[in-house]
Design a protein around this motif. Structure first.
Motif, PDB file in Angstrom:
ATOM      1  N   GLU A  68       0.851  -1.181   0.000  1.00 41.24           N
ATOM      2  CA  GLU A  68       0.000   0.000   0.000  1.00 41.24           C
ATOM      3  C   GLU A  68       0.888   1.232   0.000  1.00 41.24           C
ATOM      4  OE1 GLU A  68      -0.147  -1.608   3.252  1.00 41.24           O
ATOM      5  OE2 GLU A  68      -1.499  -3.171   2.572  1.00 41.24           O
ATOM      6  N   GLN A  69       0.286   2.316  -0.455  1.00 38.01           N
ATOM      7  CA  GLN A  69       0.962   3.607  -0.452  1.00 38.01           C
ATOM      8  C   GLN A  69      -0.008   4.627   0.127  1.00 38.01           C
ATOM      9  OE1 GLN A  69       1.645   5.086  -4.403  1.00 38.01           O
ATOM     10  NE2 GLN A  69       3.216   6.512  -3.733  1.00 38.01           N
ATOM     11  N   TYR A  70       0.500   5.491   1.011  1.00 36.34           N
ATOM     12  CA  TYR A  70      -0.322   6.554   1.580  1.00 36.34           C
ATOM     13  C   TYR A  70      -0.351   7.729   0.606  1.00 36.34           C
ATOM     14  CZ  TYR A  70       0.155   4.068   6.001  1.00 36.34           C
ATOM     15  OH  TYR A  70       0.119   3.115   6.984  1.00 36.34           O
ATOM     16  N   ILE A  71      -1.555   8.225   0.310  1.00 36.17           N
ATOM     17  CA  ILE A  71      -1.707   9.350  -0.607  1.00 36.17           C
ATOM     18  C   ILE A  71      -2.686  10.349   0.011  1.00 36.17           C
ATOM     19  CG2 ILE A  71      -2.524  10.061  -2.889  1.00 36.17           C
ATOM     20  CD1 ILE A  71      -1.742   7.296  -3.912  1.00 36.17           C
ATOM     21  N   PHE A  72      -2.293  11.612   0.035  1.00 35.12           N
ATOM     22  CA  PHE A  72      -3.182  12.667   0.511  1.00 35.12           C
ATOM     23  C   PHE A  72      -3.813  13.355  -0.689  1.00 35.12           C
ATOM     24  CE2 PHE A  72      -0.591  12.093   4.246  1.00 35.12           C
ATOM     25  CZ  PHE A  72      -1.513  12.238   5.267  1.00 35.12           C
ATOM     26  N   ILE A  73      -5.138  13.439  -0.680  1.00 36.88           N
ATOM     27  CA  ILE A  73      -5.881  14.136  -1.725  1.00 36.88           C
ATOM     28  C   ILE A  73      -6.771  15.151  -1.026  1.00 36.88           C
ATOM     29  CG2 ILE A  73      -7.536  13.931  -3.616  1.00 36.88           C
ATOM     30  CD1 ILE A  73      -6.554  11.003  -3.943  1.00 36.88           C
ATOM     31  N   ASN A  74      -6.524  16.435  -1.308  1.00 44.41           N
ATOM     32  CA  ASN A  74      -7.277  17.518  -0.664  1.00 44.41           C
ATOM     33  C   ASN A  74      -7.304  17.361   0.854  1.00 44.41           C
ATOM     34  OD1 ASN A  74      -7.874  18.649  -3.189  1.00 44.41           O
ATOM     35  ND2 ASN A  74      -9.692  17.374  -3.398  1.00 44.41           N
ATOM     36  N   GLY A  75      -6.183  16.985   1.430  1.00 47.27           N
ATOM     37  CA  GLY A  75      -6.081  16.860   2.875  1.00 47.27           C
ATOM     38  C   GLY A  75      -6.643  15.574   3.447  1.00 47.27           C
ATOM     39  N   GLU A  76      -7.217  14.728   2.622  1.00 43.07           N
ATOM     40  CA  GLU A  76      -7.788  13.451   3.065  1.00 43.07           C
ATOM     41  C   GLU A  76      -6.779  12.334   2.783  1.00 43.07           C
ATOM     42  OE1 GLU A  76     -10.936  12.604   4.287  1.00 43.07           O
ATOM     43  OE2 GLU A  76     -11.568  14.686   4.414  1.00 43.07           O
ATOM     44  N   LEU A  77      -6.648  11.401   3.723  1.00 40.83           N
ATOM     45  CA  LEU A  77      -5.718  10.288   3.561  1.00 40.83           C
ATOM     46  C   LEU A  77      -6.401   9.135   2.838  1.00 40.83           C
ATOM     47  CD1 LEU A  77      -2.973   8.983   4.089  1.00 40.83           C
ATOM     48  CD2 LEU A  77      -3.816   8.299   6.340  1.00 40.83           C
ATOM     49  N   PHE A  78      -5.768   8.674   1.765  1.00 43.12           N
ATOM     50  CA  PHE A  78      -6.235   7.532   0.998  1.00 43.12           C
ATOM     51  C   PHE A  78      -5.131   6.482   0.961  1.00 43.12           C
ATOM     52  CE2 PHE A  78      -9.012  10.832  -0.388  1.00 43.12           C
ATOM     53  CZ  PHE A  78     -10.191  10.215  -0.759  1.00 43.12           C
ATOM     54  N   MET A  79      -5.519   5.250   0.691  1.00 47.93           N
ATOM     55  CA  MET A  79      -4.564   4.157   0.537  1.00 47.93           C
ATOM     56  C   MET A  79      -4.634   3.677  -0.908  1.00 47.93           C
ATOM     57  SD  MET A  79      -3.436   3.920   3.586  1.00 47.93           S
ATOM     58  CE  MET A  79      -2.548   2.392   3.680  1.00 47.93           C
ATOM     59  N   ARG A  80      -3.470   3.553  -1.521  1.00 46.46           N
ATOM     60  CA  ARG A  80      -3.400   2.975  -2.863  1.00 46.46           C
ATOM     61  C   ARG A  80      -2.893   1.551  -2.688  1.00 46.46           C
ATOM     62  NH1 ARG A  80       1.105   4.182  -7.287  1.00 46.46           N
ATOM     63  NH2 ARG A  80       0.389   2.721  -8.859  1.00 46.46           N
ATOM     64  N   MET A  81      -3.798   0.588  -2.901  1.00 52.41           N
ATOM     65  CA  MET A  81      -3.437  -0.834  -2.795  1.00 52.41           C
ATOM     66  C   MET A  81      -3.019  -1.305  -4.188  1.00 52.41           C
ATOM     67  SD  MET A  81      -6.489  -2.234  -0.315  1.00 52.41           S
ATOM     68  CE  MET A  81      -7.728  -2.085  -1.572  1.00 52.41           C
ATOM     69  N   THR A  82      -1.877  -1.996  -4.253  1.00 54.01           N
ATOM     70  CA  THR A  82      -1.349  -2.428  -5.546  1.00 54.01           C
ATOM     71  C   THR A  82      -0.858  -3.863  -5.456  1.00 54.01           C
ATOM     72  OG1 THR A  82      -0.602  -0.167  -6.004  1.00 54.01           O
ATOM     73  CG2 THR A  82       0.327  -1.909  -7.368  1.00 54.01           C
ATOM     74  N   ILE A  83      -1.189  -4.645  -6.497  1.00 59.18           N
ATOM     75  CA  ILE A  83      -0.643  -6.002  -6.619  1.00 59.18           C
ATOM     76  C   ILE A  83       0.082  -6.085  -7.958  1.00 59.18           C
ATOM     77  CG2 ILE A  83      -2.782  -7.024  -7.503  1.00 59.18           C
ATOM     78  CD1 ILE A  83      -1.306  -9.289  -5.304  1.00 59.18           C
TER      79      ILE A  83
END
Length: 171
Positions: free
Chosen positions: A56-71
């Motif tokens: 996973e990678q932590y990504i901030f979009i407009n101040g909100e924390l999202f997770m980018r899950m990748t396989i």
């Protein structure tokens, strides 16, 4: 719809850089690229290896924390799937669901991950062998060693300060 700005005496690369996207056009472009990649994979006769890596990678979009899950297919270096979800929706069930959907109809021999404690159970359910990433193993070992070194340095500093105190008292 994708709109291209027209200009005089500009290179094709410069013209490509002037593509303006709407929200819908980004999705259309991503889908078009995905289809082209799938055709290229078929054309090159690339088969899934059965050995995958997940992170996973932590990504901030407009101040909100999202997770980018990748396989990723470890042998072919191909992204099998990636998905962006809000941090509040990220949990063990989400990871398992993502992996099950991503690897559906694919042979799965092994999955390499970092040291998250929830991964072994998830990967066991998928019927695969769990491997821990060598980078993360080494990083975790180094973190432990650094803690031990700091503890010893603090102890030496304390002993030296007591030594100085005792020396001052003796004088």
């Amino acid at each position: 719809m994708i709109r291209i700005l027209k200009s005089i005496n500009r290179s094709k690369c410069q013209q490509r850089n002037n593509v303006l996207f709407t929200d819908d056009s980004i999705d259309e472009l991503i889908e078009e690229i995905r289809k082209e990649q799938e055709l290229e994979i078929v054309k090159l006769n690339i088969k899934p290896s059965g050995h995958y890596g997940y992170d996973e990678q932590y990504i901030f979009i407009n101040g909100e924390l999202f997770m980018r899950m990748t396989i990723i297919d470890n042998k072919n270096n191909l992204v099998i799937n990636n998905e962006l979800i809000h941090k509040y929706d990220f949990n063990q069930d989400t990871i398992q669901d993502f992996l099950e959907r991503s690897l559906k109809d694919l042979e799965v021999t092994s999955i390499t991950t970092d040291g998250n404690n929830s991964y072994p159970c998830i990967i066991e359910v998928l019927g695969a062998i769990h491997h821990r990433c060598v980078f993360h193993i080494m990083k975790n070992l180094m973190d432990d060693i650094k803690k031990d070194i700091r503890t010893l340095e603090n102890r030496i500093e304390y002993i030296n300060s007591k030594k100085e105190e005792n020396k001052a008292r003796l004088e």
